[in-house]
Write a protein that holds these residues in place. Structure first.
Motif, mmCIF file in Angstrom:
data_model
loop_
_atom_site.group_PDB
_atom_site.id
_atom_site.type_symbol
_atom_site.label_atom_id
_atom_site.label_comp_id
_atom_site.label_asym_id
_atom_site.label_seq_id
_atom_site.Cartn_x
_atom_site.Cartn_y
_atom_site.Cartn_z
ATOM 1 N N UNK A 199 7.999 15.229 -4.030
ATOM 2 C CA UNK A 199 6.562 15.343 -4.309
ATOM 3 C C UNK A 199 6.180 14.696 -5.635
ATOM 4 N N UNK A 200 6.824 13.538 -5.932
ATOM 5 C CA UNK A 200 6.530 12.848 -7.185
ATOM 6 C C UNK A 200 5.083 12.370 -7.247
ATOM 7 N N UNK A 201 4.530 11.969 -6.079
ATOM 8 C CA UNK A 201 3.154 11.479 -6.071
ATOM 9 C C UNK A 201 2.183 12.588 -6.451
ATOM 10 N N UNK A 202 2.394 13.798 -5.920
ATOM 11 C CA UNK A 202 1.525 14.920 -6.267
ATOM 12 C C UNK A 202 1.656 15.275 -7.743
ATOM 13 N N UNK A 203 2.886 15.194 -8.270
ATOM 14 C CA UNK A 203 3.104 15.472 -9.691
ATOM 15 C C UNK A 203 2.370 14.445 -10.556
ATOM 16 N N UNK A 204 2.454 13.168 -10.152
ATOM 17 C CA UNK A 204 1.787 12.112 -10.917
ATOM 18 C C UNK A 204 0.271 12.259 -10.850
ATOM 19 N N UNK A 205 -0.248 12.649 -9.692
ATOM 20 C CA UNK A 205 -1.699 12.879 -9.558
ATOM 21 C C UNK A 205 -2.142 13.999 -10.500
ATOM 22 N N UNK A 206 -1.325 15.053 -10.585
ATOM 23 C CA UNK A 206 -1.642 16.149 -11.500
ATOM 24 C C UNK A 206 -1.652 15.671 -12.941
ATOM 25 N N UNK A 207 -0.678 14.841 -13.291
ATOM 26 C CA UNK A 207 -0.615 14.290 -14.649
ATOM 27 C C UNK A 207 -1.796 13.366 -14.922
ATOM 28 N N UNK A 229 0.828 -1.203 0.000
ATOM 29 C CA UNK A 229 0.000 0.000 0.000
ATOM 30 C C UNK A 229 0.871 1.266 0.000
ATOM 31 N N UNK A 230 0.211 2.378 0.225
ATOM 32 C CA UNK A 230 0.874 3.684 0.220
ATOM 33 C C UNK A 230 2.024 3.745 1.226
ATOM 34 N N UNK A 231 1.891 3.013 2.351
ATOM 35 C CA UNK A 231 2.933 3.022 3.374
ATOM 36 C C UNK A 231 4.259 2.542 2.786
ATOM 37 N N UNK A 232 4.227 1.382 2.098
ATOM 38 C CA UNK A 232 5.443 0.863 1.476
ATOM 39 C C UNK A 232 5.875 1.724 0.296
ATOM 40 N N UNK A 233 4.914 2.288 -0.419
ATOM 41 C CA UNK A 233 5.247 3.144 -1.561
ATOM 42 C C UNK A 233 6.143 4.299 -1.135
ATOM 43 N N UNK A 234 5.735 5.014 -0.095
ATOM 44 C CA UNK A 234 6.505 6.177 0.341
ATOM 45 C C UNK A 234 7.874 5.768 0.865
ATOM 46 N N UNK A 235 7.926 4.624 1.554
ATOM 47 C CA UNK A 235 9.202 4.143 2.074
ATOM 48 C C UNK A 235 10.137 3.716 0.940
ATOM 49 N N UNK A 251 9.051 -7.861 -14.726
ATOM 50 C CA UNK A 251 10.070 -8.053 -15.767
ATOM 51 C C UNK A 251 10.629 -6.723 -16.255
ATOM 52 N N UNK A 252 9.925 -5.648 -15.961
ATOM 53 C CA UNK A 252 10.381 -4.306 -16.373
ATOM 54 C C UNK A 252 11.051 -3.564 -15.217
ATOM 55 N N UNK A 253 11.260 -4.263 -14.096
ATOM 56 C CA UNK A 253 11.863 -3.662 -12.893
ATOM 57 C C UNK A 253 11.006 -2.515 -12.351
ATOM 58 N N UNK A 254 9.689 -2.749 -12.320
ATOM 59 C CA UNK A 254 8.743 -1.755 -11.801
ATOM 60 C C UNK A 254 7.870 -2.425 -10.747
ATOM 61 N N UNK A 255 7.682 -1.758 -9.618
ATOM 62 C CA UNK A 255 6.821 -2.252 -8.547
ATOM 63 C C UNK A 255 5.473 -1.535 -8.600
ATOM 64 N N UNK A 256 4.403 -2.258 -8.238
ATOM 65 C CA UNK A 256 3.061 -1.694 -8.251
ATOM 66 C C UNK A 256 2.476 -1.714 -6.849
ATOM 67 N N UNK A 257 1.709 -0.675 -6.508
ATOM 68 C CA UNK A 257 1.114 -0.513 -5.187
ATOM 69 C C UNK A 257 -0.356 -0.100 -5.375
ATOM 70 N N UNK A 258 -1.214 -0.567 -4.483
ATOM 71 C CA UNK A 258 -2.598 -0.106 -4.536
ATOM 72 C C UNK A 258 -2.762 1.082 -3.600
#
Length: 529
Positions: free
Chosen positions: A255-263, A139-145, A192-199
């Motif tokens: 503040x990458x999360x805020x930037x992504x939300x804006x996008x 979740x968001x907890x692990x995302x920020x960490x 396989x693309x070295x990307x992690x996903x979080x809900x």
């Protein structure tokens, strides 16, 4: 010993106050304190009751072996164990101290216990909060960490288009199954693309690379993911489902999360198709470019840093309410919030002057209205000798002022002894201590116990979700239980509506703060109490 009778009284006093037991060399219980009897729910013991009988079966042999080995080596054993008895299970920290005869043979062992069951339970709840119950994704907890650990400069947020239509038409169980299928497929593909996903929540997910991937490569990987998803059919309850997603990507140092939300907002608005919408930090800086340094300098000279005061309402009529001081920068008849300038100020020598300005105003207001006022102090403030000396001076010279210092970021502080020293000196001079934003992402209760703050402020995200998220409610109830045992009043932030207010009052939270209680204002309400 000149007075054996007095020694016997000392021993009885210590034994009655501690959770402890005495074992024979072969591991049988010779005696246990009344508090240990209560902990285990045991009313009597057989003469040959083995201590191992009260150890959880999963660790019984290991713990017994470790304690015996330590005694054989003439060492004290220190560890964590689980005690069990009829319908009871208690986690404890334990110290096993061997005592020897003059000839060197083991005479008995003294076992001292500290009940940490509540801390373990709450830590388990916090661990559960790290993973989503529907998809099993972090979740968001692990995302920020992870974002901080990797040092990633880019982050994406995606939203499943028309997901609500699936849930409304087929039902909530179908919606959950669809989220699980999507999560499983997306996790496998992105790995396989070295990307992690979080809900994050609902049908919104976040993606970050597991190394410092350059933005152009990250964008290409996202496009590859989009194309693959558009061609893939998810199998959900004998139905084939093809999903479309909107993707927003943020690129910046913070503040990458805020930037992504804006996008993402742009992507959803214009239905961007195969294109990933990207917002760069520098673009926002160019759009809102402000040279804060001269503004901060002139505001200090002209005394235009002003305090706003937000009420913190007591739910106990026998306890007074108080205020939190929140700094604003007055600029052309507009009062700017700290999010606009405080991070910039922290990179300059003027930050400590802003802190001192806030404290000066809080002291005068506290004395004028005879109310307690809390002020925020960061780790930067505590490590700044001038700021700490100023706080000591203010507390010494203004005995009638009632100041509470809210300490933030205690978990990330490496030199925690400085925080402990600061708290000790503040209390010695008549001030009080609060820990701010406690609850998410850390369960370091040893620091909570060592500081023994006068107030504990629960992280706002827990309060905001408490009515519709069982995990948040469980975490809150666990914190309430621990704080009541430690006699630490709780302050719940982000009380935004009547329903949350009523729930927190029912839980007997001592203090409430939020827009439902009162908005920040430059004026102190004389009638608060």
């Amino acid at each position: 010993m000149r007075n054996p009778f007095l020694l016997k009284q000392y021993i009885n006093t210590l034994e009655s106050a501690a959770i402890c037991a005495r074992l024979s060399p072969d591991g049988n219980i010779r005696w246990m304190s009344e508090s240990l009897h209560k902990l285990l729910g045991v009313h009597y013991l057989k003469r040959t009751t083995a201590f191992s009988e009260f150890l959880h079966i999963d660790s019984r042999n290991d713990v017994t072996g470790e304690i015996n080995q330590a005694a054989a080596n003439g060492e004290v054993w220190n560890g964590r164990l689980c005690l069990t008895s009829t319908n009871r299970r208690r986690w404890c920290r334990c110290i096993a101290i061997p005592l020897y005869e003059t000839d060197g043979f083991l005479a008995e062992q003294i076992l001292l216990f500290q009940d940490i069951s509540r801390e373990i339970h709450l830590d388990e709840l916090l661990q559960e909060a790290r993973f989503d119950q529907v998809t099993a994704l972090p979740t968001r907890i692990d995302l920020l960490n992870d974002l901080k650990q990797v040092g990633a400069q880019c982050l994406a947020v995606l939203d499943i288009r028309k997901f609500r239509s699936y849930a409304d038409f087929y039902g909530l169980e179908f919606g959950d199954a669809l989220l699980r299928e999507f999560s499983d497929w997306a996790s496998a593909f992105l790995r396989t693309k070295h990307i992690n996903i979080y809900r994050l929540h609902g049908d919104k997910f976040a993606l970050i690379p597991d190394f410092r991937m350059i933005p152009s490569l990250f964008e290409r990987q996202l496009l590859s993911f989009y194309n693959a998803l558009s061609l893939h059919k998810l199998k959900v309850e004998n139905s084939d489902v093809t999903l479309d997603v909107a993707i927003g990507m943020g690129v910046g140092r913070k503040k990458q999360l805020q930037l992504a939300e804006s996008a993402l907002s742009k992507a959803k608005a214009i239905y961007s198709g195969y294109k990933v919408e990207v917002v760069y930090e520098r673009e926002l800086l160019d759009e809102n470019k402000v040279n804060w340094l001269p503004k901060i300098q002139s505001a200090l000279v002209d005394h235009r840093f002003v305090n706003y005061y937000q009420p913190i309402q007591s739910t106990n009529k026998n306890q007074p309410s108080y205020y939190e001081a929140l700094v604003r920068l007055r600029d052309n008849n507009k009062d700017l919030v700290p999010g606009l300038f405080l991070d910039e100020a922290k990179t300059t020598r003027y930050y400590c002057e802003i802190t001192r300005s806030v404290i000066e105003q809080a002291v005068l207001t506290s004395e004028q209205y005879q109310v307690a006022i809390s002020v925020n102090v960061s780790i930067e403030d505590i490590l700044n000798e001038e700021t700490v000396s100023f706080i000591h001076y203010v507390l010494s010279e203004h005995k009638k002022a009632q100041l509470i210092f809210e300490i933030t970021e205690t978990e990330s502080t490496e030199d925690f002894t400085k925080v402990q020293a600061f708290a000790r000196d503040v209390r010695r001079l008549g001030g009080q201590i609060a820990i701010d934003d406690f609850g998410v992402g850390y369960s370091n209760f040893s620091r909570l116990i060592s500081l023994r703050p006068d107030y504990l402020k629960i992280d706002g995200s827990i309060v905001q979700n408490v009515l519709h998220d069982p995990t948040s409610a469980s975490i809150l109830n666990g914190l309430i239980s621990i704080c009541k045992e430690l006699h630490i009043p709780i302050v719940a932030e982000f009380v935004e509506n009547k329903e949350v207010n009523s729930y927190l009052c029912d839980q007997q939270i001592e203090y409430l703060q939020g827009y439902y209680i009162g908005k920040p204002s430059p004026e102190v309400n004389r009638l608060l109490n």
